[in-house]
Design a protein around this motif. Structure first.
Motif, PDB file in Angstrom:
ATOM      1  N   THR A 108     -30.901  35.497  -4.338  1.00 14.18           N
ATOM      2  CA  THR A 108     -30.385  34.174  -4.675  1.00 14.18           C
ATOM      3  C   THR A 108     -29.262  34.330  -5.690  1.00 14.18           C
ATOM      4  N   ALA A 109     -28.153  33.657  -5.454  1.00 16.54           N
ATOM      5  CA  ALA A 109     -27.064  33.621  -6.439  1.00 16.54           C
ATOM      6  C   ALA A 109     -27.470  32.673  -7.556  1.00 16.54           C
ATOM      7  N   VAL A 110     -27.265  33.101  -8.811  1.00 17.84           N
ATOM      8  CA  VAL A 110     -27.816  32.328  -9.922  1.00 17.84           C
ATOM      9  C   VAL A 110     -26.792  31.883 -10.960  1.00 17.84           C
ATOM     10  N   VAL A 111     -25.623  32.534 -11.015  1.00 19.96           N
ATOM     11  CA  VAL A 111     -24.603  32.110 -11.976  1.00 19.96           C
ATOM     12  C   VAL A 111     -23.259  32.721 -11.574  1.00 19.96           C
ATOM     13  N   GLY A 112     -22.194  31.929 -11.615  1.00 21.53           N
ATOM     14  CA  GLY A 112     -20.868  32.454 -11.345  1.00 21.53           C
ATOM     15  C   GLY A 112     -20.413  33.335 -12.496  1.00 21.53           C
ATOM     16  N   TYR A 113     -19.744  34.456 -12.191  1.00 26.60           N
ATOM     17  CA  TYR A 113     -19.361  35.364 -13.277  1.00 26.60           C
ATOM     18  C   TYR A 113     -17.891  35.768 -13.255  1.00 26.60           C
ATOM     19  N   TYR A 114     -17.162  35.480 -12.188  1.00 24.59           N
ATOM     20  CA  TYR A 114     -15.719  35.723 -12.206  1.00 24.59           C
ATOM     21  C   TYR A 114     -15.051  34.730 -11.264  1.00 24.59           C
ATOM     22  N   GLY A 115     -13.749  34.575 -11.435  1.00 27.61           N
ATOM     23  CA  GLY A 115     -13.017  33.668 -10.564  1.00 27.61           C
ATOM     24  C   GLY A 115     -11.529  33.841 -10.733  1.00 27.61           C
ATOM     25  N   SER A 116     -10.785  32.927 -10.159  1.00 26.95           N
ATOM     26  CA  SER A 116      -9.323  32.963 -10.221  1.00 26.95           C
ATOM     27  C   SER A 116      -8.797  31.651 -10.791  1.00 26.95           C
ATOM     28  N   ASP A 117      -7.865  31.767 -11.700  1.00 28.82           N
ATOM     29  CA  ASP A 117      -7.157  30.609 -12.242  1.00 28.82           C
ATOM     30  C   ASP A 117      -5.723  31.049 -12.522  1.00 28.82           C
ATOM     31  N   LYS A 118      -4.972  30.239 -13.245  1.00 35.50           N
ATOM     32  CA  LYS A 118      -3.565  30.561 -13.476  1.00 35.50           C
ATOM     33  C   LYS A 118      -3.376  31.834 -14.303  1.00 35.50           C
ATOM     34  N   ASP A 217      -4.196  34.985  -4.907  1.00 30.80           N
ATOM     35  CA  ASP A 217      -5.303  34.150  -4.424  1.00 30.80           C
ATOM     36  C   ASP A 217      -5.278  32.771  -5.068  1.00 30.80           C
ATOM     37  N   PHE A 218      -4.767  32.666  -6.303  1.00 30.80           N
ATOM     38  CA  PHE A 218      -4.659  31.371  -6.969  1.00 30.80           C
ATOM     39  C   PHE A 218      -3.643  30.479  -6.259  1.00 30.80           C
ATOM     40  N   GLU A 219      -2.500  31.059  -5.874  1.00 32.20           N
ATOM     41  CA  GLU A 219      -1.503  30.291  -5.128  1.00 32.20           C
ATOM     42  C   GLU A 219      -2.061  29.826  -3.783  1.00 32.20           C
ATOM     43  N   LEU A 220      -2.874  30.667  -3.173  1.00 34.00           N
ATOM     44  CA  LEU A 220      -3.403  30.377  -1.844  1.00 34.00           C
ATOM     45  C   LEU A 220      -4.526  29.343  -1.872  1.00 34.00           C
ATOM     46  N   LEU A 221      -5.418  29.457  -2.855  1.00 33.62           N
ATOM     47  CA  LEU A 221      -6.653  28.669  -2.837  1.00 33.62           C
ATOM     48  C   LEU A 221      -6.846  27.761  -4.046  1.00 33.62           C
ATOM     49  N   GLY A 222      -5.963  27.873  -5.047  1.00 33.02           N
ATOM     50  CA  GLY A 222      -6.182  27.127  -6.271  1.00 33.02           C
ATOM     51  C   GLY A 222      -7.234  27.804  -7.129  1.00 33.02           C
ATOM     52  N   ALA A 223      -7.623  27.162  -8.232  1.00 37.23           N
ATOM     53  CA  ALA A 223      -8.639  27.733  -9.117  1.00 37.23           C
ATOM     54  C   ALA A 223     -10.009  27.677  -8.439  1.00 37.23           C
ATOM     55  N   PHE A 224     -10.745  28.781  -8.500  1.00 39.37           N
ATOM     56  CA  PHE A 224     -12.077  28.801  -7.898  1.00 39.37           C
ATOM     57  C   PHE A 224     -12.922  29.897  -8.535  1.00 39.37           C
ATOM     58  N   THR A 225     -14.236  29.663  -8.575  1.00 41.73           N
ATOM     59  CA  THR A 225     -15.171  30.707  -8.989  1.00 41.73           C
ATOM     60  C   THR A 225     -15.417  31.589  -7.775  1.00 41.73           C
ATOM     61  N   GLY A 226     -15.080  32.869  -7.914  1.00 40.52           N
ATOM     62  CA  GLY A 226     -15.074  33.744  -6.747  1.00 40.52           C
ATOM     63  C   GLY A 226     -16.327  34.546  -6.511  1.00 40.52           C
ATOM     64  N   GLY A 227     -17.115  34.810  -7.580  1.00 42.40           N
ATOM     65  CA  GLY A 227     -18.277  35.673  -7.415  1.00 42.40           C
ATOM     66  C   GLY A 227     -19.435  35.250  -8.277  1.00 42.40           C
ATOM     67  N   GLY A 292     -12.034  33.686 -15.568  1.00 42.30           N
ATOM     68  CA  GLY A 292     -11.616  32.889 -14.420  1.00 42.30           C
ATOM     69  C   GLY A 292     -12.692  31.991 -13.838  1.00 42.30           C
ATOM     70  N   VAL A 293     -13.834  31.875 -14.512  1.00 45.63           N
ATOM     71  CA  VAL A 293     -14.914  31.010 -14.010  1.00 45.63           C
ATOM     72  C   VAL A 293     -14.522  29.556 -14.251  1.00 45.63           C
ATOM     73  N   THR A 294     -14.463  28.768 -13.190  1.00 44.13           N
ATOM     74  CA  THR A 294     -13.946  27.406 -13.301  1.00 44.13           C
ATOM     75  C   THR A 294     -14.969  26.404 -13.814  1.00 44.13           C
ATOM     76  N   SER A 295     -16.237  26.617 -13.528  1.00 42.90           N
ATOM     77  CA  SER A 295     -17.264  25.654 -13.925  1.00 42.90           C
ATOM     78  C   SER A 295     -17.781  25.949 -15.324  1.00 42.90           C
ATOM     79  N   LYS A 296     -18.420  24.974 -15.930  1.00 46.36           N
ATOM     80  CA  LYS A 296     -19.045  25.182 -17.230  1.00 46.36           C
ATOM     81  C   LYS A 296     -20.247  26.105 -17.067  1.00 46.36           C
ATOM     82  N   GLY A 297     -20.248  27.195 -17.840  1.00 43.27           N
ATOM     83  CA  GLY A 297     -21.391  28.104 -17.821  1.00 43.27           C
ATOM     84  C   GLY A 297     -21.684  28.740 -16.481  1.00 43.27           C
ATOM     85  N   ASP A 304     -18.346  26.629  -3.789  1.00 40.06           N
ATOM     86  CA  ASP A 304     -18.164  28.051  -4.088  1.00 40.06           C
ATOM     87  C   ASP A 304     -18.538  28.926  -2.896  1.00 40.06           C
ATOM     88  N   PHE A 305     -19.379  28.393  -2.014  1.00 45.02           N
ATOM     89  CA  PHE A 305     -19.812  29.150  -0.843  1.00 45.02           C
ATOM     90  C   PHE A 305     -19.323  28.562   0.479  1.00 45.02           C
TER      91      PHE A 305
END
Length: 338
Positions: A108-118, A217-227, A292-297, A304-305
């Motif tokens: 089970t995925a339990v917390v986002g830990y990396y992502g892409s932003d500007k 990936d930011f230009e392509l998809l915008g800000a997102f939590t990736g993993g 790069g994690v977009t969400s709080k915490g 995200d999926f």
């Protein structure tokens, strides 16, 4: 002939079989005796500080301790190791988690830990004098990525598809596994035509000049939590308090990294790397900007999926309606809410 897809499927099947044999071993031996596990085994990354390591250093994990067993550059390998019980938690691109879950892996995925932003993104770079200007120019070319079946592969194929390449044309774009620390050199020496670079390795390469981004990936998809970090389902069931402490600690560390001055975060990272004495270079840390994690915490959302489920459905790697986002994650153990 063994295709990449069949090889991945075979690997995931092996992971699932191994997980059934080993899930009761390792750290879960304490849980079997009626005690919750208080030491979590994990893999790190050379010259970097993960959110889990930051949480540990900040004292956010309470009586839960981390045990480093080595490093990895592959998210799919990391979550496979978590599935088999070789480590207790692992992190990977959300699309790789979808693939592993589709093979019936009990995670089970339990917390986002990396992502892409500007500030924190993966760029796909070419030499300044490269003739590559568009997606179509990539036909017959080599792109260096850190691992197959993960973030970069999904982003690259999404980019190619959105720019009108057919499935047959996309097959002619070769993805080559190159360790991240060697990607810049491989690009400059012409061993690859495009290199995926992120974080401090990207910024150091840009500082030296001579390369330019084809796209990001930011230009392509915008800000997102990736993993996300994943835990085995049996671990969550047997160790709910430990899981809650760990996941909430990681969430708090992510928020700390967002709210503290960048210089403070970099100083803490430098302290952590020096204290663990693994003969690592800290000079690149000055380029760090964010996780790069977009969400709080690191709170996980369906979106995200869903984007990666849709993509894998479109490529035929998943059966239609085989998985829904809600099947993949839980925020129940995250004490930091939106």
């Amino acid at each position: 002939m063994v295709t990449r897809r069949s090889a991945i499927a075979t690997a995931f099947a092996g992971v699932l079989a191994a997980s059934l044999l080993s899930a009761c071993g390792g750290s879960d031996s304490a849980a079997a005796a009626g005690e919750q596990v208080k030491e979590l085994r994990y893999q790190g990354s050379v010259g970097a500080v993960t959110p889990a390591e930051l949480a540990d250093s900040l004292g956010y994990l309470g009586d839960v301790k981390l045990k480093w067993i080595g490093n990895t550059i592959s998210g799919p390998q990391d979550i496979q190791a978590a599935t088999t019980g070789d480590i207790d938690f692992g992190g990977a691109f959300n699309g790789a988690i979808v693939k592993l879950k589709a093979s019936r892996a009990p995670i089970t995925a339990v917390v986002g830990y990396y992502g892409s932003d500007k500030d924190s993104y993966i760029g796909y770079f070419v030499a300044d004098n490269s003739p590559i200007k568009t997606a179509r120019d990539l036909i017959g070319k080599k792109i260096g990525v850190n691992t197959l079946g993960a973030h970069s592969e999904a982003v690259i194929k999404t980019y190619l598809t959105r720019n009108g390449l057919t499935p047959e044309e996309i097959k002619q774009v070769e993805l080559v596994v190159v360790p991240p620390v060697n990607t810049e050199q491989s690009l400059r020496q012409g061993q690859i035509d495009v290199g995926a670079l992120s974080g401090v390795l990207r910024d150091k390469a840009l500082e030296r000049g001579g390369i330019r981004p084809l796209f990001t990936d930011f230009e392509l998809l915008g800000a997102f939590t990736g993993g996300s970090y994943v835990l085995r389902n049996d671990f969550l069931k047997k160790n709910p308090d430990t899981a809650r402490t760990f996941i909430t600690g990681v969430a708090k560390a992510i928020e700390w990294s967002k709210t503290e001055p960048r210089e403070t975060v970099i100083a803490k990272f430098t302290e952590i790397i020096k204290s663990r004495a693994r003969n690592e270079d800290t000079s690149a840390l000055k380029f760090w900007k964010s996780y790069g994690v977009t969400s709080k915490g690191g709170v996980i959302a369906d979106s995200d999926f869903s984007v990666w489920i849709d993509w894998l459905n479109s490529t035929g790697e998943l059966k239609k309606d085989d998985l829904k986002p809600a099947d993949l994650y839980s925020n129940d153990y995250n004490g930091v809410t939106q």
